[in-house]
Motif scaffolding. Sequence first.
Motif, short mmCIF file in Angstrom:
data_model
loop_
_atom_site.label_atom_id
_atom_site.label_comp_id
_atom_site.label_asym_id
_atom_site.label_seq_id
_atom_site.Cartn_x
_atom_site.Cartn_y
_atom_site.Cartn_z
N ASP A 111 0.89 -1.21 0.57
CA ASP A 111 -0.02 0.41 0.07
C ASP A 111 1.17 1.18 -0.06
OD1 ASP A 111 -1.94 2.29 0.43
OD2 ASP A 111 -2.72 0.95 2.17
N SER A 112 1.14 1.65 0.61
CA SER A 112 2.23 2.42 0.94
C SER A 112 3.64 2.95 0.95
CB SER A 112 1.67 3.89 2.78
OG SER A 112 1.95 3.05 3.86
N THR A 113 3.99 2.49 2.22
CA THR A 113 5.78 1.50 1.89
C THR A 113 5.78 0.42 2.35
OG1 THR A 113 5.98 2.27 4.10
CG2 THR A 113 5.95 3.39 2.94
N MET A 114 7.09 0.03 1.19
CA MET A 114 7.66 -1.27 1.86
C MET A 114 9.70 -1.39 1.86
SD MET A 114 7.14 -4.92 -0.23
CE MET A 114 7.85 -4.55 -1.94
N LYS A 115 9.78 -2.50 2.91
CA LYS A 115 11.43 -1.93 2.65
C LYS A 115 11.83 -3.16 1.77
CE LYS A 115 12.14 2.27 5.74
NZ LYS A 115 12.95 2.59 6.81
N LEU A 116 12.75 -3.76 1.20
CA LEU A 116 13.70 -4.47 0.84
C LEU A 116 15.09 -4.99 0.69
CD1 LEU A 116 12.99 -7.79 -0.53
CD2 LEU A 116 12.99 -6.73 -2.27
N ARG A 117 15.46 -6.00 1.70
CA ARG A 117 17.51 -5.35 1.62
C ARG A 117 17.64 -6.82 0.97
NH1 ARG A 117 21.72 -3.17 2.70
NH2 ARG A 117 20.74 -2.44 5.04
N TRP A 118 18.33 -6.47 -0.15
CA TRP A 118 18.78 -6.79 -1.50
C TRP A 118 19.92 -7.13 -1.90
CZ3 TRP A 118 15.58 -10.49 -3.84
CH2 TRP A 118 16.34 -10.82 -5.20
N GLY A 119 21.10 -7.35 -1.14
CA GLY A 119 22.25 -7.71 -0.44
C GLY A 119 22.63 -6.20 -0.38
N GLN A 120 23.50 -5.45 -0.75
CA GLN A 120 24.28 -4.59 0.24
C GLN A 120 23.34 -3.03 0.38
OE1 GLN A 120 27.41 -3.66 -3.18
NE2 GLN A 120 27.27 -1.39 -2.16
N HIS A 121 22.29 -3.63 -0.51
CA HIS A 121 21.72 -2.45 -0.88
C HIS A 121 19.71 -2.93 -0.14
CE1 HIS A 121 24.14 -0.12 -3.81
NE2 HIS A 121 24.24 -1.15 -4.64
N GLU A 122 19.58 -1.30 0.37
CA GLU A 122 17.87 -1.29 0.67
C GLU A 122 17.60 -0.58 0.12
OE1 GLU A 122 17.14 0.96 4.79
OE2 GLU A 122 16.96 -1.09 5.36
N LEU A 123 16.57 -1.29 -0.55
CA LEU A 123 15.60 -0.48 -1.13
C LEU A 123 14.25 -0.47 -0.63
CD1 LEU A 123 17.30 -2.21 -3.34
CD2 LEU A 123 14.93 -2.31 -4.56
N HIS A 124 14.15 1.55 -1.06
CA HIS A 124 12.35 1.41 -0.19
C HIS A 124 11.61 2.19 -0.88
CE1 HIS A 124 15.60 4.07 3.69
NE2 HIS A 124 15.51 2.47 3.34
N ASP A 139 13.46 4.20 -3.85
CA ASP A 139 14.20 5.44 -3.23
C ASP A 139 16.13 4.65 -2.77
OD1 ASP A 139 15.99 7.03 -2.58
OD2 ASP A 139 15.54 6.89 -0.31
N VAL A 140 16.52 4.04 -3.02
CA VAL A 140 18.07 3.35 -2.70
C VAL A 140 18.87 4.18 -2.19
CG1 VAL A 140 19.76 1.17 -3.72
CG2 VAL A 140 17.20 2.15 -5.30
N PRO A 141 19.26 4.32 -1.17
CA PRO A 141 19.89 5.40 -0.22
C PRO A 141 21.06 4.88 -0.21
CG PRO A 141 18.00 4.97 0.80
CD PRO A 141 17.76 3.82 -0.22
N THR A 142 21.83 3.22 0.08
CA THR A 142 22.85 2.98 -0.38
C THR A 142 23.31 3.01 -1.71
OG1 THR A 142 21.94 0.42 -1.01
CG2 THR A 142 22.65 1.32 1.39
#
Length: 273
Positions: A111-124, A139-142
Amino acid sequence: MRFEELGPNVLMFVGDDYESVATAFLDGSDVLLVDSLASVADARWLHGVLCGQMGKTVRAIAATHFMSDHIAGMTLFPDALTIAHRHYRQTFLSQNQRVDELYREPQVVFDSTMKLRWGQHELHFLHNPGKTMDHVSVDVPTADLVCVGDNIVGNIVYLSKADPVLIRTAIGRIRQLGRSTIIGGHMGRFSAAVLDNAIHYLDRLREAVIRIRVGAPLHEVADRIASIAIETCVAPSVEPASFERQWHQNNLKVIVEQSVFALDAFASQAGNA
């Protein structure tokens, strides 16, 4: 068709059809794709590069929005987990050039947000309605980047059936993320200045249309709108690409056919009464 490395474990692919973009995040031999190009031919090329040449396996495919020109790869990676915003179906059904053969039901919706860790990156994954109601900014801050889908089209926007105010608001939310690299749904990567350029274009186009709707005789309105030059709308530093010129012309057709900015013109006259 082309691809390039954007940073550690991040690749960008740009297909031939509509210059549609797919972004690949790598975790060893496993790949998560954000979008998957616009045609089966382009998606096969993507498959050939990632799986054939690089020996990778696509494990997941997320859509910034569920339009046919961004989901072609979903049918070529049948074992990949598919991810979309919960309004995906409304977007798929409402598009102008729907390709039902490319449709694949998403297995994960949010719905509004979801976070997913993929290897060295965190995808928002951030719901950011603009061009469509299901639009997602990834959004990928890493990696100091954000995938924005079609909330921009290069240095301009494409109005289609969207509310221009919603598009402008969506771009504003992306600006607040503060990322230095912007991955569009088409054309490729841009610096953060592209967001200001897109807002500049939208504001100047709106002003030009309002002036015509308020000041021109009714029988001249359509022709005058059709003659608005992109050079009068883009930011001073921008030399429009051919893709941007094409979609500017599409905008002018949409504005006439759907009476875009007519409400704004009415409001401006009412405010001056």
